[in-house]
Scaffold this motif. Structure first.
Motif, PDB file in Angstrom:
ATOM      1  N   LEU A  76      40.350  19.754  29.456  1.00  0.00           N
ATOM      2  CA  LEU A  76      41.788  19.525  29.580  1.00  0.00           C
ATOM      3  C   LEU A  76      42.531  20.832  29.818  1.00  0.00           C
ATOM      4  N   VAL A  77      42.169  21.875  29.075  1.00  0.00           N
ATOM      5  CA  VAL A  77      42.818  23.172  29.253  1.00  0.00           C
ATOM      6  C   VAL A  77      42.571  23.710  30.651  1.00  0.00           C
ATOM      7  N   ARG A  78      41.316  23.671  31.100  1.00  0.00           N
ATOM      8  CA  ARG A  78      41.009  24.164  32.449  1.00  0.00           C
ATOM      9  C   ARG A  78      41.760  23.363  33.512  1.00  0.00           C
ATOM     10  N   ALA A 123      33.001  33.952  36.705  1.00  0.00           N
ATOM     11  CA  ALA A 123      33.391  33.208  37.907  1.00  0.00           C
ATOM     12  C   ALA A 123      33.119  34.080  39.116  1.00  0.00           C
ATOM     13  N   SER A 124      32.565  33.448  40.147  1.00  0.00           N
ATOM     14  CA  SER A 124      32.333  34.140  41.412  1.00  0.00           C
ATOM     15  C   SER A 124      33.554  33.905  42.297  1.00  0.00           C
ATOM     16  N   VAL A 125      34.216  34.978  42.674  1.00  0.00           N
ATOM     17  CA  VAL A 125      35.470  34.877  43.430  1.00  0.00           C
ATOM     18  C   VAL A 125      35.359  35.711  44.691  1.00  0.00           C
ATOM     19  N   TYR A 126      35.581  35.067  45.824  1.00  0.00           N
ATOM     20  CA  TYR A 126      35.633  35.799  47.095  1.00  0.00           C
ATOM     21  C   TYR A 126      37.084  36.100  47.421  1.00  0.00           C
ATOM     22  N   LEU A 127      37.385  37.378  47.651  1.00  0.00           N
ATOM     23  CA  LEU A 127      38.730  37.812  48.016  1.00  0.00           C
ATOM     24  C   LEU A 127      38.707  38.243  49.479  1.00  0.00           C
ATOM     25  N   TYR A 166      33.293  38.903  43.954  1.00  0.00           N
ATOM     26  CA  TYR A 166      33.238  39.514  42.636  1.00  0.00           C
ATOM     27  C   TYR A 166      32.738  38.509  41.607  1.00  0.00           C
ATOM     28  N   LYS A 167      31.872  38.976  40.725  1.00  0.00           N
ATOM     29  CA  LYS A 167      31.491  38.189  39.557  1.00  0.00           C
ATOM     30  C   LYS A 167      32.357  38.679  38.407  1.00  0.00           C
ATOM     31  N   LEU A 168      33.336  37.882  38.060  1.00  0.00           N
ATOM     32  CA  LEU A 168      34.345  38.314  37.105  1.00  0.00           C
ATOM     33  C   LEU A 168      34.119  37.678  35.743  1.00  0.00           C
ATOM     34  N   ASP A 169      34.339  38.463  34.703  1.00  0.00           N
ATOM     35  CA  ASP A 169      34.378  37.906  33.363  1.00  0.00           C
ATOM     36  C   ASP A 169      35.649  37.067  33.235  1.00  0.00           C
ATOM     37  N   ILE A 170      35.513  35.896  32.661  1.00  0.00           N
ATOM     38  CA  ILE A 170      36.693  35.056  32.453  1.00  0.00           C
ATOM     39  C   ILE A 170      36.780  34.662  30.988  1.00  0.00           C
ATOM     40  N   SER A 171      37.990  34.454  30.551  1.00  0.00           N
ATOM     41  CA  SER A 171      38.223  34.035  29.172  1.00  0.00           C
ATOM     42  C   SER A 171      38.824  32.637  29.186  1.00  0.00           C
ATOM     43  N   PRO A 208      41.109  32.632  37.309  1.00  0.00           N
ATOM     44  CA  PRO A 208      41.411  33.772  38.176  1.00  0.00           C
ATOM     45  C   PRO A 208      42.494  33.441  39.203  1.00  0.00           C
ATOM     46  N   ALA A 209      43.458  34.348  39.335  1.00  0.00           N
ATOM     47  CA  ALA A 209      44.513  34.225  40.336  1.00  0.00           C
ATOM     48  C   ALA A 209      44.933  35.628  40.744  1.00  0.00           C
TER      49      ALA A 209
END
Length: 929
Positions: free
Chosen positions: A638-640, A743-747, A768-773, A778-779
């Motif tokens: 629900l939060v996501r 999360a894998s994020v392509y910029l 980027y493989k980013l640490d997420i909380s 990611p935005a």
């Protein structure tokens, strides 16, 4: 005694309805037809390339159009015994419009007296588009390859030409004298089943699951192939719960074995990866390729349609020799009825295609400001006490919202435009209490009308003959929420006007100016009908069969509801109407959502390509039920979903009546905080969103967009549908797995990107493989962008009207950036007369400048605002300035260093111009010292 009898009858009806609904409340594959169970689809799919033997004859210019007759080639012996019914000519017309748009129509010759006139969809094409027709005076001829006869060539614009190839028959658009762009019938799969008078022995009936379709006019389907050249992917044809880039449905190694189906259906708990048709249908497809360009194709046809995306090698056994070696994607379009009424779009860019398509079917409506904020819905809030409690709880937990919704249970026995006098005895007072806080209410109005002689709507519709008829000519009687129901004939303009009048304050007793509307079940949904909808042989105005207009029924109901709210306000206030069913042009009438999704991670994931596809099809104001309509989401899901849904154009939480209550404060203090933060982010960005809605209203370019729309040459973006752009400046990446820590994020692109919350900098063109909380998804802000915000938290968007603005200036490597801010009164149509503020902000050479963008329309009205800019945040500024000089007032403003967000939980320190207190309406410059 009469009361007891009525109660007994009502109980029996409810029991019967329950039996009907037992098979409706979950999706079952065998309840719906597949291609093999759909004769026109099965016939069409069995045809081989080269099947078509038509050639264009008697080519000429007539009424400014290129015209021709399509006739089959006779065999070498010119067999006199050839069936005369098979050689009736089809009439072709090719017309040209501004921006190189080509319209191709093919129909039966009315002079040959067919059994009936085939249906042409009215009220979708804009009259003003028709006025852009370019009157053809001449055409040239050209012999292509080894053709036995010449082809006719028509100049379009900007270096494009349309070609009518005579033999074999084919129509395509090409760059002048060069590469093809898009074509029809390159593989010879065109077929047009002409209407025939029924003869003795003809058996045209079709049956499915106990339902019989009389098919009084026999087979009348149309099919053809369409090819997109220079294409790597194709997109569009909503609505399906599938990937953004359409997967092949025929050929070696296919992903789907069924075609994409366009047939508006009430589908409960739909699958998350399927070509199966859902609630709406837009027969529009775009292509995109490595060159950064693309093309588009639209078929104005409201009958059931099936579309194959043909995989590489699908035509391995074909002996057709194509005239071009260009890369291409082939598709195959099949429809049960109607005519050929198609449009070719040349682009070449993605935004050009949207502008061209929406010039035909209309730009998205400009919504009221409140509608772009957060909506709280449930089937159903029980009574006025429940409404008041939910409303007060939002304030208690400091969570803003703008709209509270009521589902079918608020009515008197599912009679729309009524209130349950026990549960909602004071509807006007209830709405006024919400309005006092700047909030609004939405109630549901569905198209089915309860067959109850004491119900004035049913009585009036019956007396006036306003209902759709069954095949025998009687008022069609189907089952929906009220039990026995009938359906207004929405094809008829008089009946649409009658429906619109029901939204007046006089007719909708208990409604107020702060009440808006939700159209559900308008596919139309019929619980005991074939495939949970109306029989195809039901009859509309002029003897039009339901099969011919099925996909446009909900569109007309949406139109009538929207028109009703406009009439209610004497044409002064913009409507808000949410619709489940839709068609091409629905963007002119309001918002759409993706229907009855489910509370699981896969459904969260598929919501993104579904909303992106709607945007590509003109419907910018779209969203998905946050949290999932069915089922009970775990708190993390629900939060996501709130964190992602806060970026949807239409942002609404909604749930089924059998789910547990899930208002944001019911999942523990920490989850309440996370949901509050997500909703606050949306409210902070409302000025940016409202500016984007205005861009969509002017250009057709959607609020949320695929990455490739902004980076059309970046191949890594072409099939990426886990991330999306909000406008041109904000990239959002969803989190779609449970307990995700990375999360894998392509910029994309060559510029840098700034984390939306912290301001951390990332280079473009990398993954980027980013640490997420748990705190956010990611935005990123694109370098070179200026974003307007409002940072003060209020109860609703209405209460933010006079709040000051913050400008976030995200500088690129050249220390430059630009952006826009659009402001109007948020509710009226005065913006169409120039009553708005539209500013362009440009940062260059150390100066931020505000420039007026003047009205493009009549500009007769004026709008003023006392709003000021209270903060300017500079991201990526190369120096450490101390002051700023404001011109022309020659005032100085202080510069301090702090975090990107007002809530200083984390983040780097950035230069912030404090309290420049400059009006949003003025021309000014701020020099950074």
């Amino acid at each position: 005694m009469k009361t007891q009898m009525r109660n007994l009858i009502s109980l029996l009806l409810l029991l019967l309805l329950g039996l009907q609904l037992s098979s409706v409340f979950s999706w079952k594959r065998d309840e719906f037809r597949n291609c093999n169970q759909t004769p026109f689809c099965k016939r069409a799919r069995n045809r081989k390339p080269g099947f078509c033997t038509l050639e264009a004859q008697e080519v000429a210019i007539s009424d400014g159009e290129l015209t021709a007759k399509l006739l089959p080639k006779r065999n070498q012996e010119n067999n006199p015994d050839q069936d005369e019914e098979q050689i009736k000519p089809l009439i072709l017309s090719l017309s040209v419009y501004q921006e190189g748009i080509v319209r191709l129509k093919i129909d039966e010759d009315p002079k040959l007296d067919p059994p009936k006139k085939r249906f042409e969809v009215p009220d979708v094409i804009l009259p003003e588009f028709l006025n852009t027709k370019i009157w053809l005076q001449r055409y040239s001829t050209e012999t292509i390859g080894g053709d036995a006869s010449p082809s006719s060539v028509v100049y379009l614009s900007d270096g494009y030409e349309a070609v009518l190839r005579h033999d074999p028959f084919e129509v395509y658009v090409r760059e002048k004298g060069g590469n093809r762009v898009v074509s029809l019938n390159s593989h010879g799969l065109f077929d047009f089943e002409q209407l025939r008078a029924k003869k003795e022995g003809d058996d045209w009936e079709e049956s499915f699951r106990g339902h019989t379709d009389t098919r009084p006019y026999g087979p009348q389907s149309i099919s053809f192939d369409v090819s997109f050249y220079g294409a790597d992917f194709v997109y569009g044809i909503p609505e399906h719960a599938s990937s953004l880039a359409l997967k092949p449905t025929r050929g070696p190694g296919i992903d789907y074995s069924e075609p994409y189906r366009l047939f508006n259906l009430d589908v409960f708990e739909y699958l998350h990866d399927s070509p199966f048709g859902l609630y709406g249908s837009i027969p529009l497809m775009f292509s995109h390729g490595k060159s950064g360009g693309g093309s588009g194709f639209f078929w104005l046809n409201a009958a059931e349609m099936q579309i194959d995306v043909l995989g590489s090698g699908w035509d391995a056994d074909s002996d057709i020799s194509l005239p071009s070696s260009q890369s291409r994607i082939d598709t195959f379009w099949m429809s049960e009825a109607g005519i050929v009424d198609t449009f070719f779009f040349v682009g070449p860019g993605p935004k050009d295609l949207l502008r061209q398509y929406t010039s035909v079917t209309g730009r998205p409506a400009m919504p009221q400001l409140f509608a772009t904020a957060y909506h709280q819905c449930r089937w159903n809030y029980r009574d006025e006490e429940d409404v008041e409690n939910v409303d007060s709880k939002f304030d208690e937990h400091d969570i803003p919202y703008d709209v509270l919704w009521l589902d079918i249970e608020h009515t008197d026995g599912k009679r729309y435009f009524t209130w349950d006098s026990v549960l909602f005895p004071h509807p006007e007072e209830m709405q006024r209490k919400l309005a006092a806080k700047g909030r609004h209410m939405v109630t549901i109005v569905d198209p089915h009308i309860k067959r109850d002689e004491s119900f004035h709507l049913h009585k009036e519709a019956t007396q006036k003959g306003y209902y759709v008829k069954d095949a025998s000519g009687n008022d069609y009687d189907g089952w929906c929420w009220p039990g026995s129901s009938s359906y207004p004939d929405m094809l008829n303009r008089e009946i649409r006007s009658w429906c619109s009048e029901k939204f007046s304050f006089e007719n909708y007793v208990g409604s107020t100016p702060s009440l808006f509307i939700w159209n559900d079940m308008n596919e139309p949904s019929v619980f005991n009908g074939p495939e949970v909808t109306m029989p195809r042989d039901a009859l509309h105005e002029g003897g039009v069969e339901h099969r011919e207009l099925h996909n446009v029924y909900g569109y007309y109901f949406h139109m009538a509801s929207s028109d009703g709210l406009v009439k209610r306000g004497d044409g002064k206030e913009r409507p808000f109407v949410l619709s489940r069913a839709f068609f091409a042009g629905s963007q002119r009438h309001g918002a759409v959502w993706t229907g009855d999704n489910t509370a699981d991670w896969d459904q969260l994931r598929v919501s993104v390509p579904m909303i992106l596809t709607l945007g590509l099809s003109g419907i910018s104001f779209a969203g998905a039920d946050v949290g999932g309509f069915f089922g009970n989401p775990e708190p993390e899901l629900l939060v996501r979903w709130y964190q992602l849904g806060a970026y949807y154009p239409f942002f609404r939480g909604h749930a089924h009546q059998d789910t547990k209550r899930r208002e944001p404060w019911l999942f523990g203090e920490r989850n309440t905080e996370l949901i509050r933060d997500a909703i606050h982010m949306r409210y902070m960005l409302l000025p940016y969103y409202y500016t984007l809605f205005r861009e969509a209203n002017v250009t057709g370019v959607p609020v949320v967009r695929p990455l490739w729309m902004e980076f059309p040459s970046d191949e890594a973006t072409f099939s990426n549908d886990e991330a999306f752009m909000v406008g041109s400046g904000l990239l959002v990446q969803g989190v779609y797995t449970e307990r995700a820590r990375h999360a894998s994020v392509y910029l994309p692109g060559k510029q840098s990107w700034y984390d939306l919350r912290t301001g951390a900098v990332y280079k473009g063109g990398k993954t980027y493989k980013l640490d997420i909380s748990e705190e956010c998804i990611p935005a990123f802000l694109k370098a070179g962008t200026i974003i307007p915000r409002k940072d003060r938290f209020r109860r609703s968007s209405t209460q933010m009207t006079n709040d000051p603005y913050t400008l976030v200036v995200a500088l690129n490597s050249s220390q430059e950036a630009e952006g826009e801010l659009y402001v109007d009164d948020g509710k009226s149509f005065q913006f169409e007369q120039g009553a708005y503020i539209h500013r362009r902000f440009i940062f260059k050479d150390g100066k931020l400048t505000s420039i007026n963008i003047p009205p493009t329309g009549p500009g007769k009205a004026r709008f003023s605002s006392e709003c000021m800019i209270e903060r300017i945040i500079l991201l990526g500024y190369s120096a450490k300035p101390k002051n700023a000089l404001i011109e022309p007032s020659k005032r100085q403003a202080e510069i301090e260093y702090g975090p990107l967000l007002v809530k200083p939980t984390q983040g780097l320190a950035f230069a912030t111009v404090r309290k420049p207190n400059i009006p949003i309406t003025g021309d000014w410059t701020i020099k950074i010292l």
